[in-house]
Design a protein around this motif. Structure first.
Motif, PDB file in Angstrom:
ATOM      1  N   GLY A  67      45.938  36.172  42.657  1.00  0.00           N
ATOM      2  CA  GLY A  67      44.531  36.549  42.627  1.00  0.00           C
ATOM      3  C   GLY A  67      43.575  35.382  42.730  1.00  0.00           C
ATOM      4  O   GLY A  67      42.361  35.574  42.644  1.00  0.00           O
ATOM      5  N   ALA A  69      41.692  32.468  44.752  1.00  0.00           N
ATOM      6  CA  ALA A  69      41.302  32.142  46.126  1.00  0.00           C
ATOM      7  C   ALA A  69      41.708  30.731  46.530  1.00  0.00           C
ATOM      8  O   ALA A  69      41.755  30.414  47.727  1.00  0.00           O
ATOM      9  N   PRO A 102      48.160  41.844  42.614  1.00  0.00           N
ATOM     10  CA  PRO A 102      47.172  42.064  43.674  1.00  0.00           C
ATOM     11  C   PRO A 102      47.822  41.964  45.047  1.00  0.00           C
ATOM     12  O   PRO A 102      48.686  41.114  45.276  1.00  0.00           O
ATOM     13  N   ASP A 103      47.436  42.846  45.953  1.00  0.00           N
ATOM     14  CA  ASP A 103      47.995  42.872  47.308  1.00  0.00           C
ATOM     15  C   ASP A 103      47.214  41.907  48.188  1.00  0.00           C
ATOM     16  O   ASP A 103      46.324  42.296  48.943  1.00  0.00           O
ATOM     17  N   THR A 104      47.546  40.629  48.076  1.00  0.00           N
ATOM     18  CA  THR A 104      46.833  39.610  48.835  1.00  0.00           C
ATOM     19  C   THR A 104      47.659  39.044  49.985  1.00  0.00           C
ATOM     20  O   THR A 104      47.180  38.204  50.731  1.00  0.00           O
ATOM     21  N   LYS A 106      50.095  37.037  49.852  1.00  0.00           N
ATOM     22  CA  LYS A 106      50.418  35.619  49.647  1.00  0.00           C
ATOM     23  C   LYS A 106      51.842  35.382  49.155  1.00  0.00           C
ATOM     24  O   LYS A 106      52.294  34.243  49.116  1.00  0.00           O
ATOM     25  N   PRO A 423      42.916  43.464  43.864  1.00  0.00           N
ATOM     26  CA  PRO A 423      42.747  44.533  44.844  1.00  0.00           C
ATOM     27  C   PRO A 423      43.802  45.603  44.614  1.00  0.00           C
ATOM     28  O   PRO A 423      44.402  45.675  43.556  1.00  0.00           O
TER      29      PRO A 423
END
Length: 431
Positions: A67, A69, A102-104, A106, A423
């Motif tokens: 999560g 950035a 979180p569905d990032t 990564k 997200p």
């Protein structure tokens, strides 16, 4: 680049109770090696290698990293176990604690072990880690106190040096090792010759890892140590943690059964898992990470007494009553299995005394003093530590009968901020 312990200096340091006896050797000057290696700029997203992502602390680290950035890719190194893949093991842990990632996009899960040569990876995958990773977070390792130092030396002390070598190959990387505030029990020479639950091969290993890390950092190796306390469940897990697997909750159980706790200004070291992860990740991704951190949100015995309706008594009174209640008596013998029941009864009595040794107040004071060091940066917690503690306690079935009827002060979802603004959640197996 090769880093090694000189002449069994760790064992000498333990025998003398003197961390200055730890001596490291290098095939090259670490500062010179670090200077010539490429590295990303402070404003560029970093690639992170996470060890132990399937552990209770590790899964919080994983959630925090995904999560953030400032993170481009998270490589999670997890051993395959039987027919369970690394992704399966992470997914199982997340389901157990009802934690979502979180569905990032990564996350890259790699199957291997930091104990194996080349981390158990094929040459291409290992070379990718060497050339792309910027930050290594080591949240892996043993959680049991059962073994002698020699075993932990092979499983944690020497592998920490191998990880330090990894960080000085092909690309400059910083290494962040999750240690234990419990290693602070060793402050005087005689502490190394005490015998109880807290003075074990495990604690000795944590002490050595701490001082190896400090020694190596002074020599120019980019290694950083976090003296973590008991990691409890936070809002993200619905205040659920490993429960009675922790010695902490076993101690709380005995305190609740006695209906009393010792009166002292010395605090007990705890932190919610999400707060611990946030603290580690913030330091690991900073441009100038601290060498040593104590991510502790302490709880006082006065708070425990007030919240759980306990009497505050002197330490000597508390321990005397504890030992009296758990003394093995002939009436406890099961005459259908006398030998086994006597052995179990004596072991239980010994274990309880070991959890609260005569030196317990001294060792807690050692930890309290270290964790309250004025150079330690304060960490922001979502809730007061006593609220975190009570919410967890009320979700441990074995403690329920001893708790007062008053409901927990904070309910999950009642306006408590989540550790990471995530997200849409994603199943690990789908990555």
């Amino acid at each position: 680049m090769h880093i090694f312990l000189r002449h069994n200096s760790d064992r000498i340091a333990l025998s003398m109770g003197n961390p200055n006896r730890i001596s490291l050797g290098y095939s090259e000057d670490p500062r010179a090696v670090a200077k010539r290696l490429p590295r990303r700029g402070d404003d560029e997203p970093k690639n992170v290698l996470l060890l132990g992502a399937n552990g209770f602390v590790g899964m919080h680290m994983l959630r925090e990293l995904l999560g953030d950035a400032r993170v481009a890719t998270v490589y999670a190194l997890v051993r395959r176990k039987g027919d369970k893949s690394g992704e399966d093991r992470i997914a199982r842990q997340l389901r157990k604690y009802k934690l979502e990632l979180p569905d990032t996009g990564k996350l890259s899960v790699l199957e291997g072990s930091y104990l194996d040569p080349a981390m158990g990876l094929d040459p291409a995958a290992y070379d990718e880690l060497l050339t792309e990773v910027d930050v290594v977070i080591d949240a892996a390792g043993a959680t049991t106190h059962d073994y002698p130092y020699s075993r932990y030396r092979e499983e944690k002390v020497l592998p920490t040096l191998r990880l330090a070598e990894f960080c000085l190959q092909k690309r400059f990387k910083t290494l962040h090792v999750i240690g234990s505030v419990g290693s602070e029990v060793y402050q005087q020479w005689r502490d190394f010759y005490r015998n109880s639950f807290f003075y074990t091969g495990y604690s000795r290993m944590k002490w050595v890892v701490k001082h190896i890390s400090l020694r190596a950092n002074r020599d120019g190796v980019p290694i950083h140590i976090y003296q973590a306390p008991f990691a409890l469940g936070g809002p993200g897990t619905g205040f659920k943690d490993p429960g009675m697997e922790y010695s902490f909750w076993n101690m709380i159980s005995h305190i609740l059964q006695l209906g009393m706790v010792w009166d002292s200004e010395v605090t007990s070291p705890v932190v919610a898992g999400d707060v611990l992860a946030r603290s580690v990740v913030a330091n690991a991704l900073s441009s100038a990470p601290r060498v040593i951190s104590y991510p502790v949100t302490p709880v006082t015995t006065e708070e425990i007494a007030e919240r759980f309706k306990l009497k505050l008594v002197p330490w000597a009174t508390f321990r005397r009553e504890l030992v009296r209640q758990h003394r093995f008596r002939p009436g406890q013998i099961d005459w259908s299995k006398p030998v086994a029941s006597i052995r179990r009864g004596r072991q239980q009595s010994k274990f309880v005394s070991s959890l609260f040794p005569r030196s317990f107040h001294t060792l807690l004071n050692n930890i309290h003093t270290a964790a309250s060091n004025p150079t330690t940066v304060r960490i922001d917690a979502d809730l007061p530590s006593i609220d975190v503690m009570e919410n967890n306690a009320r979700r441990i079935r074995k403690l329920g009968r001893y708790l007062p009827e008053t409901p927990a002060p904070v309910a999950v979802g009642a306006g408590v901020p989540a550790p990471v603004s995530a997200p849409e959640p994603v199943a690990v197996g789908a990555l």
